[in-house]
Design a protein around this motif. Structure first.
Motif, PDB file in Angstrom:
ATOM      1  N   LEU A 144       0.805  -1.227   0.000  1.00 55.55           N
ATOM      2  CA  LEU A 144       0.000   0.000   0.000  1.00 55.55           C
ATOM      3  C   LEU A 144       0.839   1.278   0.000  1.00 55.55           C
ATOM      4  O   LEU A 144       0.337   2.352  -0.347  1.00 55.55           O
ATOM      5  N   LYS A 145       2.094   1.160   0.373  1.00 51.30           N
ATOM      6  CA  LYS A 145       2.959   2.334   0.517  1.00 51.30           C
ATOM      7  C   LYS A 145       3.068   3.169  -0.768  1.00 51.30           C
ATOM      8  O   LYS A 145       2.958   4.405  -0.700  1.00 51.30           O
ATOM      9  N   PRO A 146       3.265   2.584  -1.956  1.00 49.76           N
ATOM     10  CA  PRO A 146       3.394   3.419  -3.165  1.00 49.76           C
ATOM     11  C   PRO A 146       2.179   4.298  -3.428  1.00 49.76           C
ATOM     12  O   PRO A 146       2.329   5.477  -3.783  1.00 49.76           O
ATOM     13  N   ALA A 147       0.980   3.762  -3.262  1.00 53.62           N
ATOM     14  CA  ALA A 147      -0.231   4.556  -3.493  1.00 53.62           C
ATOM     15  C   ALA A 147      -0.339   5.684  -2.465  1.00 53.62           C
ATOM     16  O   ALA A 147      -0.766   6.802  -2.792  1.00 53.62           O
ATOM     17  N   TYR A 148       0.054   5.397  -1.220  1.00 51.40           N
ATOM     18  CA  TYR A 148       0.034   6.434  -0.184  1.00 51.40           C
ATOM     19  C   TYR A 148       0.996   7.563  -0.545  1.00 51.40           C
ATOM     20  O   TYR A 148       0.644   8.742  -0.466  1.00 51.40           O
ATOM     21  N   LEU A 149       2.203   7.203  -0.974  1.00 53.69           N
ATOM     22  CA  LEU A 149       3.202   8.218  -1.328  1.00 53.69           C
ATOM     23  C   LEU A 149       2.786   9.026  -2.551  1.00 53.69           C
ATOM     24  O   LEU A 149       3.156  10.193  -2.678  1.00 53.69           O
ATOM     25  N   GLU A 150       1.996   8.432  -3.410  1.00 55.95           N
ATOM     26  CA  GLU A 150       1.546   9.140  -4.611  1.00 55.95           C
ATOM     27  C   GLU A 150       0.568  10.255  -4.268  1.00 55.95           C
ATOM     28  O   GLU A 150       0.592  11.331  -4.879  1.00 55.95           O
ATOM     29  N   GLN A 151      -0.290  10.026  -3.288  1.00 57.95           N
ATOM     30  CA  GLN A 151      -1.302  11.035  -2.954  1.00 57.95           C
ATOM     31  C   GLN A 151      -0.825  12.033  -1.897  1.00 57.95           C
ATOM     32  O   GLN A 151      -1.428  13.090  -1.716  1.00 57.95           O
ATOM     33  N   LEU A 152       0.253  11.706  -1.173  1.00 58.55           N
ATOM     34  CA  LEU A 152       0.708  12.558  -0.080  1.00 58.55           C
ATOM     35  C   LEU A 152       1.103  13.974  -0.501  1.00 58.55           C
ATOM     36  O   LEU A 152       0.707  14.945   0.173  1.00 58.55           O
ATOM     37  N   PRO A 153       1.854  14.165  -1.597  1.00 55.74           N
ATOM     38  CA  PRO A 153       2.250  15.539  -1.953  1.00 55.74           C
ATOM     39  C   PRO A 153       1.080  16.496  -2.116  1.00 55.74           C
ATOM     40  O   PRO A 153       1.173  17.664  -1.708  1.00 55.74           O
ATOM     41  N   GLY A 154      -0.019  16.024  -2.685  1.00 53.29           N
ATOM     42  CA  GLY A 154      -1.186  16.888  -2.853  1.00 53.29           C
ATOM     43  C   GLY A 154      -1.743  17.346  -1.515  1.00 53.29           C
ATOM     44  O   GLY A 154      -2.114  18.522  -1.350  1.00 53.29           O
ATOM     45  N   LYS A 155      -1.807  16.446  -0.530  1.00 53.88           N
ATOM     46  CA  LYS A 155      -2.292  16.800   0.811  1.00 53.88           C
ATOM     47  C   LYS A 155      -1.360  17.822   1.477  1.00 53.88           C
ATOM     48  O   LYS A 155      -1.827  18.767   2.131  1.00 53.88           O
ATOM     49  N   LEU A 156      -0.065  17.636   1.282  1.00 53.47           N
ATOM     50  CA  LEU A 156       0.901  18.565   1.879  1.00 53.47           C
ATOM     51  C   LEU A 156       0.867  19.927   1.201  1.00 53.47           C
ATOM     52  O   LEU A 156       1.029  20.961   1.860  1.00 53.47           O
ATOM     53  N   ARG A 157       0.651  19.935  -0.111  1.00 57.94           N
ATOM     54  CA  ARG A 157       0.550  21.232  -0.810  1.00 57.94           C
ATOM     55  C   ARG A 157      -0.657  22.023  -0.307  1.00 57.94           C
ATOM     56  O   ARG A 157      -0.600  23.260  -0.198  1.00 57.94           O
ATOM     57  N   GLU A 158      -1.740  21.335   0.017  1.00 56.08           N
ATOM     58  CA  GLU A 158      -2.908  22.028   0.582  1.00 56.08           C
ATOM     59  C   GLU A 158      -2.538  22.704   1.904  1.00 56.08           C
ATOM     60  O   GLU A 158      -2.897  23.871   2.137  1.00 56.08           O
ATOM     61  N   LEU A 159      -1.837  21.988   2.756  1.00 59.46           N
ATOM     62  CA  LEU A 159      -1.412  22.576   4.030  1.00 59.46           C
ATOM     63  C   LEU A 159      -0.439  23.726   3.823  1.00 59.46           C
ATOM     64  O   LEU A 159      -0.507  24.746   4.511  1.00 59.46           O
ATOM     65  N   SER A 160       0.453  23.567   2.854  1.00 55.63           N
ATOM     66  CA  SER A 160       1.423  24.617   2.560  1.00 55.63           C
ATOM     67  C   SER A 160       0.725  25.899   2.098  1.00 55.63           C
ATOM     68  O   SER A 160       1.069  27.002   2.545  1.00 55.63           O
ATOM     69  N   ARG A 161      -0.258  25.744   1.211  1.00 53.53           N
ATOM     70  CA  ARG A 161      -1.013  26.921   0.743  1.00 53.53           C
ATOM     71  C   ARG A 161      -1.756  27.579   1.901  1.00 53.53           C
ATOM     72  O   ARG A 161      -1.834  28.807   1.987  1.00 53.53           O
ATOM     73  N   PHE A 162      -2.311  26.756   2.786  1.00 54.79           N
ATOM     74  CA  PHE A 162      -3.080  27.297   3.910  1.00 54.79           C
ATOM     75  C   PHE A 162      -2.160  28.071   4.857  1.00 54.79           C
ATOM     76  O   PHE A 162      -2.505  29.162   5.317  1.00 54.79           O
ATOM     77  N   LEU A 163      -0.994  27.531   5.138  1.00 51.57           N
ATOM     78  CA  LEU A 163      -0.049  28.223   6.019  1.00 51.57           C
ATOM     79  C   LEU A 163       0.454  29.508   5.383  1.00 51.57           C
ATOM     80  O   LEU A 163       0.531  30.547   6.042  1.00 51.57           O
ATOM     81  N   GLY A 164       0.765  29.459   4.097  1.00 52.16           N
ATOM     82  CA  GLY A 164       1.242  30.649   3.400  1.00 52.16           C
ATOM     83  C   GLY A 164       2.476  31.237   4.056  1.00 52.16           C
ATOM     84  O   GLY A 164       3.407  30.528   4.397  1.00 52.16           O
ATOM     85  N   SER A 165       2.459  32.543   4.279  1.00 51.70           N
ATOM     86  CA  SER A 165       3.616  33.225   4.866  1.00 51.70           C
ATOM     87  C   SER A 165       3.440  33.464   6.367  1.00 51.70           C
ATOM     88  O   SER A 165       4.245  34.166   6.979  1.00 51.70           O
ATOM     89  N   ARG A 166       2.363  32.901   6.953  1.00 53.38           N
ATOM     90  CA  ARG A 166       2.135  33.096   8.388  1.00 53.38           C
ATOM     91  C   ARG A 166       3.153  32.313   9.204  1.00 53.38           C
ATOM     92  O   ARG A 166       3.694  31.305   8.754  1.00 53.38           O
ATOM     93  N   SER A 167       3.373  32.750  10.412  1.00 52.84           N
ATOM     94  CA  SER A 167       4.275  32.029  11.312  1.00 52.84           C
ATOM     95  C   SER A 167       3.651  30.731  11.794  1.00 52.84           C
ATOM     96  O   SER A 167       4.318  29.702  11.909  1.00 52.84           O
ATOM     97  N   TRP A 168       2.332  30.792  12.085  1.00 48.13           N
ATOM     98  CA  TRP A 168       1.621  29.653  12.648  1.00 48.13           C
ATOM     99  C   TRP A 168       0.337  29.427  11.864  1.00 48.13           C
ATOM    100  O   TRP A 168      -0.117  30.308  11.133  1.00 48.13           O
ATOM    101  N   PHE A 169      -0.263  28.273  12.034  1.00 46.70           N
ATOM    102  CA  PHE A 169      -1.345  27.882  11.135  1.00 46.70           C
ATOM    103  C   PHE A 169      -2.610  28.713  11.271  1.00 46.70           C
ATOM    104  O   PHE A 169      -3.354  28.868  10.302  1.00 46.70           O
ATOM    105  N   ALA A 170      -2.891  29.257  12.449  1.00 45.79           N
ATOM    106  CA  ALA A 170      -4.105  30.067  12.594  1.00 45.79           C
ATOM    107  C   ALA A 170      -3.807  31.557  12.600  1.00 45.79           C
ATOM    108  O   ALA A 170      -4.710  32.369  12.768  1.00 45.79           O
ATOM    109  N   GLY A 171      -2.552  31.927  12.407  1.00 48.81           N
ATOM    110  CA  GLY A 171      -2.207  33.348  12.416  1.00 48.81           C
ATOM    111  C   GLY A 171      -0.817  33.564  12.959  1.00 48.81           C
ATOM    112  O   GLY A 171       0.076  32.739  12.779  1.00 48.81           O
ATOM    113  N   GLU A 172      -0.642  34.665  13.680  1.00 44.47           N
ATOM    114  CA  GLU A 172       0.680  34.998  14.212  1.00 44.47           C
ATOM    115  C   GLU A 172       0.874  34.536  15.644  1.00 44.47           C
ATOM    116  O   GLU A 172       1.932  34.754  16.235  1.00 44.47           O
TER     117      GLU A 172
END
Length: 220
Positions: A123-151
């Motif tokens: 199952l590991k290959p399929a998990y690794l295939e979808q993981l980058p998309g989930k992380l990019r979502e978190l990265s976009r949400f964090l943006g340039s803020r110091s912390w996830f909900a703000g400063e």
């Protein structure tokens, strides 16, 4: 009053709780439960006490604070965070915290299901295939803020650190864990009280999961 945190002698679901207790300088002691040796991994160290603690929903982790007895990791985190105004202050921050709490739990449980699955390698290959998309979502949400909900730090930053750090250990070269997510991990780890805790003898880095897992089940 010294709180009691009960959990297995692993990182698991208690890691973010321990980090938050340390950061807020909350006096606490741990009851660390241990499974027996392979192949049975006898859980009786926990099951023998499970029904004797006065918990409404006996489970691990649990927190006992005087007459307050809690289970469910997010409920425990929120209980500690409310005492220190770390659940978000504005409506926008509170909404971010609520949403991220559940988004991060989805990521956490997806990873745990993979690591405990007998078909881990398949199952590991399929998990690794979808993981980058989930992380990019978190990265976009964090943006340039110091912390996830703000400063300002909120308890979801402690959950985010735990989830992202174990994924970084799992896939050290993952590009999505560089950039702003990587900076977030460095920033969190550098917090004075967190850094001191990680250098202490109390810190549990490994194993991440119980010995029955197919990955993250050793002390190395």
């Amino acid at each position: 009053m010294v709180l009691t945190l009960g959990y297995w002698d692993i990182r698991g679901l208690a890691h973010a709780i321990r980090l938050l207790l340390e950061y807020t300088e909350t006096p606490y002691q741990e009851r660390l439960y241990r499974t027996g040796p392979a192949p049975d991994f006898d859980p009786s160290d926990w099951t023998n006490e499970k029904e004797k603690l006065g918990l409404d929903f006996p489970n691990l982790p649990y927190l006992i604070d005087g007459n307050t007895r809690l289970t469910q990791s997010n409920a425990i985190l929120r209980y500690i965070a409310r005492k220190h105004k770390m659940c978000g202050e504005t409506e926008e921050e509170i909404l971010c915290v609520d949403m991220l709490e559940n988004q991060l739990m989805d990521l956490r449980m997806d990873f745990a299901r993979l690591c405990y699955n007998p078909d881990f390698e398949k199952l590991k290959p399929a998990y690794l295939e979808q993981l980058p998309g989930k992380l990019r979502e978190l990265s976009r949400f964090l943006g340039s803020r110091s912390w996830f909900a703000g400063e300002k730090l909120t308890f979801v930053d402690f959950v985010a650190y735990d989830v992202l750090d174990r994924l970084r250990i799992f896939v050290p070269e993952c590009p999505e864990l560089q950039g702003n997510l990587g900076h977030f991990l460095q920033r969190f780890k550098a917090l004075e009280k967190i850094s001191a805790y990680m250098k202490s003898g109390r810190f549990i880095s490994n194993p991440i999961f119980l010995r029955t897992a197919k990955w993250g089940n050793t002390e190395e």
